[in-house]
Design a protein around this motif. Structure first.
Motif, mmCIF file in Angstrom:
data_model
loop_
_atom_site.group_PDB
_atom_site.id
_atom_site.type_symbol
_atom_site.label_atom_id
_atom_site.label_comp_id
_atom_site.label_asym_id
_atom_site.label_seq_id
_atom_site.Cartn_x
_atom_site.Cartn_y
_atom_site.Cartn_z
ATOM 1 N N PHE A 35 1.062 -1.467 -0.050
ATOM 2 C CA PHE A 35 -0.005 0.065 -0.025
ATOM 3 C C PHE A 35 0.757 1.274 -0.165
ATOM 4 O O PHE A 35 1.503 1.899 1.314
ATOM 5 N N ASP A 36 1.369 1.603 -1.723
ATOM 6 C CA ASP A 36 2.525 2.845 -1.319
ATOM 7 C C ASP A 36 1.607 4.197 -1.336
ATOM 8 O O ASP A 36 0.846 3.830 -2.966
ATOM 9 N N TYR A 37 1.702 5.162 -1.058
ATOM 10 C CA TYR A 37 1.640 6.417 -1.119
ATOM 11 C C TYR A 37 2.044 7.372 -1.246
ATOM 12 O O TYR A 37 3.084 7.165 -1.013
ATOM 13 N N SER A 38 2.175 8.691 -2.247
ATOM 14 C CA SER A 38 2.471 10.286 -2.019
ATOM 15 C C SER A 38 1.431 11.025 -1.808
ATOM 16 O O SER A 38 0.230 10.835 -3.218
ATOM 17 N N LEU A 39 1.662 11.840 -1.490
ATOM 18 C CA LEU A 39 0.520 12.929 -0.486
ATOM 19 C C LEU A 39 0.937 14.632 -1.329
ATOM 20 O O LEU A 39 2.319 14.893 -1.585
ATOM 21 N N THR A 40 -0.154 14.917 -1.818
ATOM 22 C CA THR A 40 0.587 16.540 -2.438
ATOM 23 C C THR A 40 -0.715 17.172 -2.019
ATOM 24 O O THR A 40 -1.412 16.959 -1.900
ATOM 25 N N SER A 41 -0.621 18.304 -2.409
ATOM 26 C CA SER A 41 -1.349 19.457 -2.464
ATOM 27 C C SER A 41 -1.814 19.971 -3.151
ATOM 28 O O SER A 41 -0.883 20.275 -4.366
ATOM 29 N N ILE A 42 -2.789 20.200 -3.755
ATOM 30 C CA ILE A 42 -3.673 20.974 -4.998
ATOM 31 C C ILE A 42 -5.024 21.554 -4.616
ATOM 32 O O ILE A 42 -4.925 21.906 -3.020
ATOM 33 N N THR A 43 -4.957 22.427 -4.624
ATOM 34 C CA THR A 43 -5.950 23.730 -5.532
ATOM 35 C C THR A 43 -7.502 23.463 -6.573
ATOM 36 O O THR A 43 -6.833 23.574 -7.625
ATOM 37 N N LEU A 44 -8.077 23.064 -6.324
ATOM 38 C CA LEU A 44 -9.171 22.860 -6.932
ATOM 39 C C LEU A 44 -11.031 23.908 -5.900
ATOM 40 O O LEU A 44 -11.375 23.377 -5.606
ATOM 41 N N GLY A 45 -10.329 24.534 -6.084
ATOM 42 C CA GLY A 45 -11.153 26.136 -6.296
ATOM 43 C C GLY A 45 -10.743 26.024 -4.116
ATOM 44 O O GLY A 45 -10.622 26.974 -3.684
ATOM 45 N N SER A 46 -10.394 24.697 -3.289
ATOM 46 C CA SER A 46 -9.567 25.756 -2.306
ATOM 47 C C SER A 46 -8.631 24.538 -1.941
ATOM 48 O O SER A 46 -8.080 23.736 -2.418
ATOM 49 N N GLN A 47 -7.390 25.197 -1.030
ATOM 50 C CA GLN A 47 -6.921 24.026 -1.087
ATOM 51 C C GLN A 47 -7.263 22.376 -0.425
ATOM 52 O O GLN A 47 -7.856 22.884 1.076
ATOM 53 N N ARG A 48 -6.427 21.584 -0.889
ATOM 54 C CA ARG A 48 -6.793 20.380 0.133
ATOM 55 C C ARG A 48 -5.901 19.599 -0.778
ATOM 56 O O ARG A 48 -4.594 19.960 -1.628
ATOM 57 N N GLN A 49 -5.651 18.623 0.121
ATOM 58 C CA GLN A 49 -4.476 17.284 -0.373
ATOM 59 C C GLN A 49 -5.210 16.431 -1.398
ATOM 60 O O GLN A 49 -6.400 16.024 -1.506
ATOM 61 N N ALA A 50 -4.404 15.864 -2.042
ATOM 62 C CA ALA A 50 -4.586 15.157 -3.418
ATOM 63 C C ALA A 50 -3.464 13.470 -2.632
ATOM 64 O O ALA A 50 -2.724 13.652 -2.549
ATOM 65 N N GLN A 124 -5.814 7.456 -8.247
ATOM 66 C CA GLN A 124 -5.635 9.344 -7.363
ATOM 67 C C GLN A 124 -6.625 9.965 -7.188
ATOM 68 O O GLN A 124 -7.644 9.758 -7.208
ATOM 69 N N VAL A 125 -6.324 10.484 -6.053
ATOM 70 C CA VAL A 125 -8.041 10.531 -5.428
ATOM 71 C C VAL A 125 -7.370 11.994 -4.103
ATOM 72 O O VAL A 125 -6.301 12.850 -3.802
ATOM 73 N N THR A 126 -8.029 12.902 -3.987
ATOM 74 C CA THR A 126 -8.711 13.590 -3.372
ATOM 75 C C THR A 126 -10.306 14.191 -2.538
ATOM 76 O O THR A 126 -10.507 13.141 -2.559
ATOM 77 N N GLU A 127 -10.159 14.865 -1.085
ATOM 78 C CA GLU A 127 -10.767 14.372 -0.249
ATOM 79 C C GLU A 127 -11.923 15.305 -1.208
ATOM 80 O O GLU A 127 -11.929 17.108 -1.384
ATOM 81 N N LYS A 128 -13.146 15.584 -0.760
ATOM 82 C CA LYS A 128 -14.147 16.799 -0.820
ATOM 83 C C LYS A 128 -14.316 17.086 0.863
ATOM 84 O O LYS A 128 -14.512 16.978 0.965
ATOM 85 N N THR A 129 -14.158 18.884 -0.372
ATOM 86 C CA THR A 129 -14.649 19.716 0.867
ATOM 87 C C THR A 129 -15.480 20.631 0.796
ATOM 88 O O THR A 129 -15.888 21.076 2.489
ATOM 89 N N ARG A 130 -16.434 19.842 0.707
ATOM 90 C CA ARG A 130 -18.587 20.894 0.881
ATOM 91 C C ARG A 130 -19.093 19.593 1.396
ATOM 92 O O ARG A 130 -18.679 18.326 0.470
#
Length: 130
Positions: A35-50, A124-130
């Motif tokens: 279970f390998d992963y790498s975290l990044t920061s993205i901005t899709l309307g607001s700052q969030r982790q991907a 590739q995944v990100t969290e919903k912010t709303r």
């Protein structure tokens, strides 16, 4: 790290040998082996982790069963993932940005003739912010 925990839980739900596919630990070995992963920061309307995940699985017949091949195929496992992925990630509050599959090694034991298969699901995944 909440993103990682949500993805672990979601993948356990989707790729679960006793729940979504027709094999069980009594017959075949079906394990998550990486279970390998790498975290990044993205901005899709607001700052969030991907995150990018590479989740590797191994399926092999249990030696005591006498079978030379697993009772479930790669295609059946991927079909189970495909059928449930949208709903499972949505319920977990995740956005599935992309996914791909890699069928890796098919290994045949020269003594028993037993065939094992390892494969990887990349997401590739990100969290919903709303």
């Amino acid at each position: 790290m909440m993103l990682v925990q949500k993805v672990r839980s979601t993948m356990r739900h989707l790729i679960n040998a006793t729940k979504n596919v027709t094999t069980s630990r009594d017959v075949d070995v079906f394990e998550q082996i990486a279970f390998d992963y790498s975290l990044t920061s993205i901005t899709l309307g607001s700052q969030r982790q991907a995150a990018n995940f590479a989740i590797q699985y191994l399926i092999s017949p249990k030696p005591e069963s006498g079978n030379t091949a697993p009772s479930i195929t790669y295609d059946q496992i991927i079909s189970a993932f495909d059928a449930g992925k949208s709903q499972a990630f949505k319920e977990a509050g995740l956005i599935l940005i992309s996914y791909s599959y890699e069928q890796s090694d098919i290994v045949t034991d020269p003594v028993t003739g037993s065939v094992s298969l390892s494969f990887t699901i990349n997401i590739q995944v990100t969290e919903k912010t709303r």
